[in-house]
Scaffold this motif. Sequence first.
Motif, PDB file in Angstrom:
ATOM      1  N   CYS A 151       0.827  -1.212   0.000  1.00 14.41           N
ATOM      2  CA  CYS A 151       0.000   0.000   0.000  1.00 14.41           C
ATOM      3  C   CYS A 151       0.865   1.268   0.000  1.00 14.41           C
ATOM      4  CB  CYS A 151      -0.888  -0.042   1.239  1.00 14.41           C
ATOM      5  SG  CYS A 151      -1.976   1.374   1.454  1.00 14.41           S
ATOM      6  N   ASP A 152       0.300   2.331  -0.563  1.00 14.28           N
ATOM      7  CA  ASP A 152       1.005   3.622  -0.605  1.00 14.28           C
ATOM      8  C   ASP A 152       0.070   4.760  -0.196  1.00 14.28           C
ATOM      9  OD1 ASP A 152       3.289   5.229  -1.180  1.00 14.28           O
ATOM     10  OD2 ASP A 152       2.410   5.802  -3.095  1.00 14.28           O
ATOM     11  N   ILE A 153      -1.018   4.432   0.475  1.00 14.98           N
ATOM     12  CA  ILE A 153      -1.898   5.527   0.880  1.00 14.98           C
ATOM     13  C   ILE A 153      -1.253   6.276   2.047  1.00 14.98           C
ATOM     14  CG2 ILE A 153      -4.217   6.132   1.701  1.00 14.98           C
ATOM     15  CD1 ILE A 153      -4.122   5.234  -1.225  1.00 14.98           C
ATOM     16  N   CYS A 154      -0.401   5.593   2.818  1.00 18.24           N
ATOM     17  CA  CYS A 154       0.533   6.306   3.687  1.00 18.24           C
ATOM     18  C   CYS A 154       1.888   5.613   3.536  1.00 18.24           C
ATOM     19  CB  CYS A 154       0.056   6.366   5.128  1.00 18.24           C
ATOM     20  SG  CYS A 154       0.493   4.947   6.161  1.00 18.24           S
ATOM     21  N   PHE A 155       2.867   6.005   4.332  1.00 22.67           N
ATOM     22  CA  PHE A 155       4.247   5.534   4.174  1.00 22.67           C
ATOM     23  C   PHE A 155       4.503   4.208   4.871  1.00 22.67           C
ATOM     24  CE2 PHE A 155       3.593   8.341   7.691  1.00 22.67           C
ATOM     25  CZ  PHE A 155       4.005   7.559   8.745  1.00 22.67           C
ATOM     26  N   TRP A 156       3.479   3.599   5.515  1.00 18.36           N
ATOM     27  CA  TRP A 156       3.710   2.416   6.344  1.00 18.36           C
ATOM     28  C   TRP A 156       4.040   1.185   5.514  1.00 18.36           C
ATOM     29  CZ3 TRP A 156       4.524   3.256  11.307  1.00 18.36           C
ATOM     30  CH2 TRP A 156       4.574   2.190  12.185  1.00 18.36           C
ATOM     31  N   LYS A 157       3.544   1.145   4.259  1.00 18.60           N
ATOM     32  CA  LYS A 157       3.879   0.115   3.274  1.00 18.60           C
ATOM     33  C   LYS A 157       3.323  -1.272   3.636  1.00 18.60           C
ATOM     34  CE  LYS A 157       8.461   1.263   3.261  1.00 18.60           C
ATOM     35  NZ  LYS A 157       8.677   2.474   4.032  1.00 18.60           N
ATOM     36  N   CYS A 158       2.063  -1.310   4.022  1.00 20.30           N
ATOM     37  CA  CYS A 158       1.438  -2.587   4.386  1.00 20.30           C
ATOM     38  C   CYS A 158       1.266  -3.491   3.171  1.00 20.30           C
ATOM     39  CB  CYS A 158       0.056  -2.337   4.989  1.00 20.30           C
ATOM     40  SG  CYS A 158       0.101  -1.490   6.562  1.00 20.30           S
ATOM     41  N   GLU A 213       1.986  11.210 -11.833  1.00 17.34           N
ATOM     42  CA  GLU A 213       2.449   9.856 -11.528  1.00 17.34           C
ATOM     43  C   GLU A 213       1.269   8.889 -11.495  1.00 17.34           C
ATOM     44  OE1 GLU A 213       4.046   9.238  -7.622  1.00 17.34           O
ATOM     45  OE2 GLU A 213       5.370   7.629  -8.295  1.00 17.34           O
ATOM     46  N   SER A 214       1.528   7.667 -11.918  1.00 17.79           N
ATOM     47  CA  SER A 214       0.514   6.626 -11.750  1.00 17.79           C
ATOM     48  C   SER A 214       0.399   6.302 -10.262  1.00 17.79           C
ATOM     49  CB  SER A 214       0.889   5.374 -12.546  1.00 17.79           C
ATOM     50  OG  SER A 214       2.276   5.143 -12.488  1.00 17.79           O
ATOM     51  N   VAL A 215      -0.792   5.934  -9.797  1.00 19.82           N
ATOM     52  CA  VAL A 215      -0.933   5.594  -8.382  1.00 19.82           C
ATOM     53  C   VAL A 215      -0.313   4.215  -8.137  1.00 19.82           C
ATOM     54  CG1 VAL A 215      -3.016   7.009  -8.133  1.00 19.82           C
ATOM     55  CG2 VAL A 215      -3.229   4.538  -8.509  1.00 19.82           C
ATOM     56  N   TYR A 216      -0.163   3.847  -6.858  1.00 27.01           N
ATOM     57  CA  TYR A 216       0.638   2.664  -6.533  1.00 27.01           C
ATOM     58  C   TYR A 216       0.059   1.391  -7.127  1.00 27.01           C
ATOM     59  CZ  TYR A 216      -2.627   1.039  -2.923  1.00 27.01           C
ATOM     60  OH  TYR A 216      -3.723   0.549  -2.261  1.00 27.01           O
ATOM     61  N   LEU A 217      -1.233   1.364  -7.393  1.00 24.07           N
ATOM     62  CA  LEU A 217      -1.864   0.157  -7.935  1.00 24.07           C
ATOM     63  C   LEU A 217      -1.577  -0.008  -9.430  1.00 24.07           C
ATOM     64  CD1 LEU A 217      -5.163   0.624  -5.965  1.00 24.07           C
ATOM     65  CD2 LEU A 217      -3.645  -1.367  -5.737  1.00 24.07           C
ATOM     66  N   GLU A 218      -0.877   0.982  -9.998  1.00 21.06           N
ATOM     67  CA  GLU A 218      -0.613   0.975 -11.436  1.00 21.06           C
ATOM     68  C   GLU A 218       0.880   0.911 -11.750  1.00 21.06           C
ATOM     69  OE1 GLU A 218      -4.304   4.152 -11.589  1.00 21.06           O
ATOM     70  OE2 GLU A 218      -2.275   4.804 -12.035  1.00 21.06           O
ATOM     71  N   ARG A 219       1.734   0.671 -10.720  1.00 15.60           N
ATOM     72  CA  ARG A 219       3.174   0.794 -10.994  1.00 15.60           C
ATOM     73  C   ARG A 219       4.007  -0.162 -10.124  1.00 15.60           C
ATOM     74  NH1 ARG A 219       2.887   5.900  -7.316  1.00 15.60           N
ATOM     75  NH2 ARG A 219       4.259   5.274  -5.609  1.00 15.60           N
ATOM     76  N   PHE A 220       5.218  -0.413 -10.620  1.00 17.18           N
ATOM     77  CA  PHE A 220       6.255  -0.998  -9.778  1.00 17.18           C
ATOM     78  C   PHE A 220       6.911   0.126  -8.977  1.00 17.18           C
ATOM     79  CE2 PHE A 220       6.412  -4.405 -13.079  1.00 17.18           C
ATOM     80  CZ  PHE A 220       6.429  -5.511 -12.258  1.00 17.18           C
ATOM     81  N   ASP A 221       7.469  -0.222  -7.843  1.00 13.19           N
ATOM     82  CA  ASP A 221       8.332   0.673  -7.092  1.00 13.19           C
ATOM     83  C   ASP A 221       9.545  -0.125  -6.655  1.00 13.19           C
ATOM     84  OD1 ASP A 221       7.901   3.441  -6.646  1.00 13.19           O
ATOM     85  OD2 ASP A 221       5.992   2.977  -5.689  1.00 13.19           O
ATOM     86  N   ASP A 222      10.401   0.540  -5.903  1.00 14.66           N
ATOM     87  CA  ASP A 222      11.565  -0.158  -5.378  1.00 14.66           C
ATOM     88  C   ASP A 222      11.111  -1.237  -4.380  1.00 14.66           C
ATOM     89  OD1 ASP A 222      14.199  -0.763  -5.070  1.00 14.66           O
ATOM     90  OD2 ASP A 222      14.821   1.264  -4.513  1.00 14.66           O
ATOM     91  N   LEU A 223      11.977  -2.199  -4.119  1.00 13.18           N
ATOM     92  CA  LEU A 223      11.682  -3.240  -3.129  1.00 13.18           C
ATOM     93  C   LEU A 223      11.560  -2.610  -1.749  1.00 13.18           C
ATOM     94  CD1 LEU A 223      14.325  -5.878  -4.259  1.00 13.18           C
ATOM     95  CD2 LEU A 223      11.850  -5.961  -4.694  1.00 13.18           C
ATOM     96  N   ASN A 224      10.646  -3.114  -0.953  1.00  8.85           N
ATOM     97  CA  ASN A 224      10.592  -2.687   0.446  1.00  8.85           C
ATOM     98  C   ASN A 224      11.349  -3.703   1.283  1.00  8.85           C
ATOM     99  OD1 ASN A 224      10.037  -1.429   2.851  1.00  8.85           O
ATOM    100  ND2 ASN A 224       8.060  -2.453   3.101  1.00  8.85           N
ATOM    101  N   VAL A 225      12.581  -3.331   1.644  1.00  9.59           N
ATOM    102  CA  VAL A 225      13.412  -4.188   2.514  1.00  9.59           C
ATOM    103  C   VAL A 225      13.357  -3.531   3.891  1.00  9.59           C
ATOM    104  CG1 VAL A 225      15.657  -5.273   2.807  1.00  9.59           C
ATOM    105  CG2 VAL A 225      14.869  -4.647   0.507  1.00  9.59           C
ATOM    106  N   GLU A 226      12.386  -3.950   4.683  1.00 10.60           N
ATOM    107  CA  GLU A 226      12.031  -3.218   5.906  1.00 10.60           C
ATOM    108  C   GLU A 226      12.881  -3.638   7.103  1.00 10.60           C
ATOM    109  OE1 GLU A 226      10.817  -0.412   6.721  1.00 10.60           O
ATOM    110  OE2 GLU A 226       8.784  -0.767   6.033  1.00 10.60           O
ATOM    111  N   TRP A 227      13.131  -2.688   8.009  1.00 11.30           N
ATOM    112  CA  TRP A 227      13.682  -2.992   9.330  1.00 11.30           C
ATOM    113  C   TRP A 227      12.497  -3.153  10.270  1.00 11.30           C
ATOM    114  CZ3 TRP A 227      18.730  -3.910  10.577  1.00 11.30           C
ATOM    115  CH2 TRP A 227      19.678  -3.628   9.587  1.00 11.30           C
ATOM    116  N   PHE A 228      12.285  -4.387  10.756  1.00  7.22           N
ATOM    117  CA  PHE A 228      11.067  -4.656  11.530  1.00  7.22           C
ATOM    118  C   PHE A 228      11.340  -5.792  12.507  1.00  7.22           C
ATOM    119  CE2 PHE A 228       6.418  -6.007  11.546  1.00  7.22           C
ATOM    120  CZ  PHE A 228       5.989  -4.882  12.233  1.00  7.22           C
ATOM    121  N   ARG A 229      10.260  -6.394  13.000  1.00  7.10           N
ATOM    122  CA  ARG A 229      10.386  -7.501  13.958  1.00  7.10           C
ATOM    123  C   ARG A 229      11.037  -8.734  13.347  1.00  7.10           C
ATOM    124  NH1 ARG A 229       7.309  -7.726  18.423  1.00  7.10           N
ATOM    125  NH2 ARG A 229       5.885  -6.007  18.848  1.00  7.10           N
ATOM    126  N   GLU A 230      10.842  -8.909  12.051  1.00 12.16           N
ATOM    127  CA  GLU A 230      11.417 -10.055  11.354  1.00 12.16           C
ATOM    128  C   GLU A 230      11.821  -9.596   9.961  1.00 12.16           C
ATOM    129  OE1 GLU A 230       8.426 -12.882   9.661  1.00 12.16           O
ATOM    130  OE2 GLU A 230       7.150 -11.929  11.162  1.00 12.16           O
TER     131      GLU A 230
END
Length: 735
Positions: A51-58, A471-488
């Motif tokens: 998701c890209d409606i906010c920056f959380w990237k769910c 810009e195309s919205v997130y449902l219409e495009r590729f973006d960079d990989l999300n390599v997150e720092w998280f619990r796992e």
Amino acid sequence: MSSFSRRKFLKISAATVTVAAGAAACAKGPATPAKPPRRTAKGVQRIPTYCDICFWKCGAIASVRDGALWKVEGNPEDPLSRGRLCPRGTGGVGAHYDPDRLKRPLIRTHDRGRDEWKEVSWDEAFAYIANKMHAIKATYGPESVAMFAHGIGGNFLKHTLKAYGTPNFAAPSFAQCRGPRDVGFRLTFGEDVGSPERTDIKNARCLVLIGSHLGENMHNSQVQEFAEAVGSGATIIVADPRFSVAASKAKHYLPIKPGTDLALLLAWMHVIVTEGLYDKEYVAAHGFGFDQFAERLATCTPEWAYPETGIEPETIRATAREMARHKPSTLVHPGRHAAWYGDDTQRSRAIALLNALLGSWGRKGGFYTPVSMDVPGYPYPAYPKPAKPMVDNPGKRYPFAHEAISTGIREATITGNPYPIKGWFVYATNLIQALPNEPETIKAIQNLDLLVVVDVIPSEIAGWADVVLPESVYLERFDDLNVEWFREPFVALRQPVVDAPHDQKPNWWMAKKLAETLGLGHYYPWKDIEEYLDHRMTAAGLSLAELRTRGIIRGAPQPIFADEGAPVVFGTPSGKIEFYSLQLEKAGFDPVPMYTRPTDPPPGSFRLLFGRSPVHSFSRTQTNRVLSDMMDENEVWINADMARRMDLKSGDYVCLKNQDQVVSNRIRVKATERIRPDCVYMVHGFGHTARGLRHAYQKGASDSQLVTRYVTDPLMGGTGMNVNFVTIEPEVTRG
Ligand code: SF4
């Protein structure tokens, strides 16, 4: 009202619309935007993305029914969403169908301030931008172009501008939001809190929220964990001038006087230290300067704090003891939007120190140690070394800023010091509402030779641009990989689900084409984004094909708490938790946070506070028809007794006038016992003045317009914005 707020946007007359078929032929190479597979089949297809409606990237799964986007849900494999999106995420469908979207590239045809535009081809837009960038480079040097960005989508444009030669990149999320918090924690523990925050909310036995509105401030994973903590009987303590949704779950609600949080924190620490309730073993093992710290707290008694905060001494003692009872599983939440009063780094440092006393850093129910997948970056050629340093913080006047200060770039653009800034790229952030003091932003813009805005909607900042790139919205495009720092550790993919409906393009394609037009095509050795993504995934020993199918690939769990074997390392000068900071002392600041009383509102005025709604992201979603159906204008919360005295009731419309005579658009009153009588509160992001945002135009009021004053944090340049006062005025009808 400021004349700046009367801007029109996108009034495209037939006379000014000229689609330039014969545009400059300077673009080359095979970079064509990847199309999603044709979704024309009957039935339902489910495609994972994030998701890209906010920056959380769910992590999400989008469903396409009979070839058309139908719905978006959580991806059960994703650790961030755990299969559930927040209300904004499920409303992502509305971003694709939004009829107010930008559709084609635009070039302004007259002076800034007149809304006359021509639609152009992409080649013509890139040729125009490249010509201006060449001229800026020749006259001032490449460092005179700066970029403001929000979110992962800005990565490729940053790459192009680094290749061009500038070091100037800023996210307003540092100086206007999380920066003071991260600096305060870095000074104490040697590390930022980060994003997503490393908070182990679900295991907390006691959760303390100080002006942090979990549930209204909708960061999906945190809200799910908050619900778990409440469900498992954790003690919730909330200090807030407003009885928030989180406060309704609290055992202790402390209706604190705005701006006095640091006094409360010092008094809490006084109680915990003088009553010997802190984690002695932890402090002895990891603390530096504890005795000097304890000495400085000696006078910060609950009785001292009472007249400052309005919180009874016995309540301060009772809540401090409750926190200590549950240590180390007591989490004093660091918050996110921390730029309030200009002393914000020291307040955040006090939050860090309170957590340190409770032994919660690195412990279950406190702060975990985030982990990440090892996915190498793309092996690009080296960037040219800029001849000048970053422009935003000359002479390190804000010595502890570790990211660029957006308002510092704005100041340099106005003054030309330490060197001129002549070009701005603005990616996915509405600077008119994100930065304080709108007239200063407009003044800076008027000094530019080039303003390029990349966005999905015709926001206020787009209205000031020379070139607008849709810009195309997130449902219409590729973006960079999300390599997150998280619990796992995990890696996530954003991929196109449906076609963009008009001539919108993905950010990676724009960045690559611009680089090629500038003669920097060798910085994009890959043919298209799939080749780029495949290269990175292969280098990590992972499969892009698998990622396209699942959306998420998870790594093996790793220890994230000290008692599981996570490393206990503090990146401070002493290598310990710095209760007393020699680096602050050396730089001329308080080594232990000290309290300064805030200025009270003048008689008849209220302090203006602002916050978030769970159904909108900043000022970027008000035209989304799905989300606006849940909330299409904001309200001003006024204490019920004060409202009665002013003969106001809920539903009445009023205007707000600030100390600098700026008058807001009309806003509906919410008369409520849930707020103190010395302040008013509104949700950020409404009161749009860009006419292209047809659905949101002048609905509700803009807090940003009223934030003409701010106090700069001397440690790191953050802009404290809760220092504006307003009076309640009769409604003014606007044309
Ligand atoms: S928190 Fe909500 S809006 Fe933000 S990424 Fe997650 S689902 Fe999307």
